[in-house]
Design an enzyme around this catalytic site. Sequence first.
Site, short mmCIF file in Angstrom:
data_model
loop_
_atom_site.label_atom_id
_atom_site.label_comp_id
_atom_site.label_asym_id
_atom_site.label_seq_id
_atom_site.Cartn_x
_atom_site.Cartn_y
_atom_site.Cartn_z
N HIS A 190 -0.53 2.90 7.56
CA HIS A 190 -1.50 3.76 8.15
C HIS A 190 -1.69 4.85 7.34
CE1 HIS A 190 -4.01 5.88 10.98
NE2 HIS A 190 -4.18 4.63 11.44
N LEU A 200 9.71 9.82 15.36
CA LEU A 200 9.56 11.24 14.91
C LEU A 200 8.36 11.63 15.17
CD1 LEU A 200 10.84 13.04 12.40
CD2 LEU A 200 8.78 11.86 11.19
#
Lengths: 342, 342, 337, 337
Positions: B228, B125
């Site tokens: 993250h 993505l």
Amino acid sequence: MMVVRPITAADHEALRELARKTGQGFTSLQDNDEQVARKLETALAAWNDNNIPEEALYLFVMEDTSTGEVVGISGIESAVGLSEPWYNYHMGTLLHASRELGVRNLIHTLTLSNDHTGYSELCTLFLAPEARHSKNGSLLSKSRFMFMAEFPKRFNENMLAEMRGYSDDNGIPPFWEGVGRHFFSLDFGEADQLSSMDKVFIAELMPKNPIYINLLPEDAQAAIGKTHPATTPARKLLEAEGLRFTGYVDIFDGGPTLVARMDDIRAINESCYSRVHITEEQPEGELYLVSTTSFDDFRCCMTPLNGVGKHVVGLPQDVADALKISEGSTVRVVPLSSGRRI
Amino acid sequence: MMVVRPITAADHEALRELARKTGQGFTSLQDNDEQVARKLETALAAWNDNNIPEEALYLFVMEDTSTGEVVGISGIESAVGLSEPWYNYHMGTLLHASRELGVRNLIHTLTLSNDHTGYSELCTLFLAPEARHSKNGSLLSKSRFMFMAEFPKRFNENMLAEMRGYSDDNGIPPFWEGVGRHFFSLDFGEADQLSSMDKVFIAELMPKNPIYINLLPEDAQAAIGKTHPATTPARKLLEAEGLRFTGYVDIFDGGPTLVARMDDIRAINESCYSRVHITEEQPEGELYLVSTTSFDDFRCCMTPLNGVGKHVVGLPQDVADALKISEGSTVRVVPLSSGRRI
Amino acid sequence: MLVLRPVEFKDLQGLERLAVVSGGSLTTLPANRDHLSELIDRTLQSLRKAVERPEQESYHFVLEDSISGEIVGISGIEAAVGIESPFYSYRINEVIHASSELQIHNRIPALNLCQDFTGASRLYTLFLDAEHRQRSNLHLLSRARLLFIAAHRARFDSRIIAELQGVQDDNGQSPFWESLGRHFFSMDFAKANYLTGIDSKGFIAELLPHHPVYLPLLSDAAREALGQPRSDAARVKALLESEGFDYRGYVDIFDGGPTLEAQTDRLRTLVESRTLSIGVSADDEEADKALALVASGQLQNFRCLLAEVDPEHPELTPAQAEALNISSGDSIQLAWL
Amino acid sequence: MLVLRPVEFKDLQGLERLAVVSGGSLTTLPANRDHLSELIDRTLQSLRKAVERPEQESYHFVLEDSISGEIVGISGIEAAVGIESPFYSYRINEVIHASSELQIHNRIPALNLCQDFTGASRLYTLFLDAEHRQRSNLHLLSRARLLFIAAHRARFDSRIIAELQGVQDDNGQSPFWESLGRHFFSMDFAKANYLTGIDSKGFIAELLPHHPVYLPLLSDAAREALGQPRSDAARVKALLESEGFDYRGYVDIFDGGPTLEAQTDRLRTLVESRTLSIGVSADDEEADKALALVASGQLQNFRCLLAEVDPEHPELTPAQAEALNISSGDSIQLAWL
């Protein structure tokens, strides 16, 4: 009218009577005076507690309000694995592949785990044979979700339910014969019975390394994650609510453990509050679960509803009586079943 | 109008351009001519196939129909772990307790697993920075669910998505420093890069026994299952659709793998067919995903709807044009977001 | 007269014949010309190499009929196993699972994959033609290797192992393989064995079970076979045991046969062999003679044969001296049978 | 004169003093009256028992100053470990993780929990008062046990082990424990050690890591300490090694100290000790005398002391003979220092 409510000290005789009917293999409620008394005592402690106990057994009975008779029982352990370890096998997959040789084997393993430590457990569901009709089983089982929706802080965000595993015509689980017997040197019945009392021996005797499933006898392999035919309807009911088999099985009979996050349970997720309006007419149509918002006077029944307006539900007087509520009371409402079938 | 559609050979230049913008750490689409060409070739094979291939990469691009520019890319691997093994760590729990001593330790372990072999993967993505507004990210990601709902046989009943794991200010994941480095004798970047090409070295170098998490450095422990910061929004989006972290993490950076059964994804579960009625007025209000039912001419966009009747949706002409459909066409429709926020 | 010497390229055809006759029973002697050439080449290179500590050298010896020139046996030594590719064994160990409360005390044995012999020297590839299978020839073929080791001790490790072939049933199947290996390798024992021989060993690590395997989960036949040598290996086993090899619970990962181990310096042949200068005499004196292994020469020139020798005045016949390429007064190694 | 003999109930106070002086450093000598009584009782029962093969007997000996009557040392033998409760060790083994393509070849050592010594005899509980720590007294205290074993061989196993205390840092902490055990036991080393001593061993199985522990994940200090004895154990180590004990990669699960092992029948004292009849003489003749261990008596009456003996004409002084409870011509066991 069937209503599910917390167990009380007065239910002792009724509980003892139910225990007579459970039969072999139902280790959580056996035909045994002492176990019944201990169970009731544990459960009463949960209902009398003003704080939120870390470990509590919330035990409910299903009462037929027309006769006052108790015909079923269901429970929720707020958290398993705290005072006693909670064991199961986690089914893992290892790929053994050699590109050079064009060999590719998916090897499955069983690894002893305590992964579900702290989870809430749906437990001790028993409905007297004569009451097994009119969706009473659904009410008895799902009323627990209404209670959990109402008192989420008393439970873990994850829940589980253990399904009885497959056994042969003699009541012997092939999974036990192929795995457990080698390590426990006990008969299944004996081991099952012992584990309902004290689990120290499991830590002492269980294999600590993964077991390769491909080395097991075929009937033992086939029994992994397989539900006992008598338990299949209960499994379907829970799966329709959002519980899932994610590869954890019972260490004794290989039966599946179903798990879910509380948020993912339909009845918890979709239930909502409404005000009660008492109506004359007897409602018809889709069945709903309706429960009260009180802790020690928690009550849940199932009924069709009259003219469901925005945040108002119409209930006939007999349902309101069964729930011990009146005009203007707040109740939690959800359709008994999901619109979609799985 | 942004529309998501299958990638074509003509998108080569655009794909190359996007690859330039992905930056370090985005191993599935790097600034590398050869990788881009290979990726496109693989993806075109999936779209040209008349049968249902066992392994296919369905790659979509997001096109701005006003400019014809390609601003984003997203993909679905139909099945991982077939030609290359699919690794992660499964986080397990073992209770080490002694009643006699009053000691009770929950010990967590990481065990190498191929448990997700065969799962479908949400992958690759990337949205160009200048297009990161107006919920374009949601459209790009969720349009994949519309495709899966339309062509369920092309996918596994289970899906997963890997989230990038935590790394420090220098881009070094503490999980790698505490675990992987000991076994791989490589830098993280090197290992990550290698694994995007060939996974044989993982089988050769990885520890085969469980790793006790309590023996790892604290920063490595803290990174297990931690996303993250740049990936946190993507994680929230997928969790709102029903994907869940169930204790599987990446073997390199410790980032979480989210999984779900296809049935449990909101957009898949709740989307349904409607007939299209072209209307004059510009609709307002809640955004919906609307997609076509065609395979190689699959298109998906997001738009408010006009007067949603039973099984009929009103669309303005420009949306119909973007989807290449006309009055009376059948489309799949679902609200862009769940009513409930998680 | 049978004389043992290092293998040479001219022996290729002879080796091929042995490989065929042995019927694929030796992992390290597959009927594959490339591999056999490689085996010879490796011996030649190893003999030429200046060795500081054992690495990937391997030495193969052939037993040649000095009259017919036929090759009737082969034996080998690997300087150090597990250097180029991992050397796997299963180690059998027992874990006690006991519950004092239930009065249960189970000793559960399990197979643990290990590489505990990494670096050890290995005796391997022993095959002798059926018609020459007397005890004395077996000693010559097998123990000459130990004289070679004695003469070149620095080329070998302080630990040495030898593997005995495991049990096979009446159909030539390995019950151990059928119960364990087959599930992980998806191939016949013979094929796995053949593949190991031609050294594409990567597949072992890829396919083997890395977790301990609990023995109670294997078949009865497999458990009975574990650590047992094939019936026809009894003589080799007796010979190795008399040298000081013993079985300490390590078995072959394919057929479950026992791995015997020893401290190199404590091997009987190494301890008892003597180096002495020897005379040559044509006389066939009447004396109390005893059969001995006699070896001469270093590396490429290493030779070994059986001789009837008078312990008091050891002498060789001229034919023996010629076969050993020595003259009267030259130094030889001697070990009694 | 220091005389070694089996412990008796009258020694309880003396043992308590030793337990306090040793500061809890010995697992098997905790400052706990009940346990010390139990230790004495077990010795007495073991000595009285008719033994067919070693089971849960244990024998403790004290070193008594025959003048003052003070108990200045203790040493013990366990007939067979792991019978009543499991006897755990870590076995260090290396697994090779190699990728030929990447040219990476890692040898990853790991600790494997095992019970490999189950059934072996064990030398343990060695403690000698600081003021008597001469080399000769250490030999007496330690090796007298081997003479006892020689005299009662059937009471002991063919394998024998001895554990050396592991490394401690300047603060008396075990770096191995801090890096590994603490994470699983949630207690101080001293406490775990104490609990092991009072034999509530169930908790070890409940709390220990059952999967292999990869060494690279432990602290540097822990890895350095692994298999190393505490600095002050050097003399004990040298003594055991001279007897034939060696370290083969097994360590203590708490402090990582080395476990030394040997074949009982190959121990130097067993091989070299002699049984002979000895004279008694008052004369202190000038002769080439050498220090020896001299032992007499069976079981309860076992006694051992150090004596200067003339190898040619072994004789004891009357005081020595009295301490050993023998007369001229009686049979004794003798082992040179």
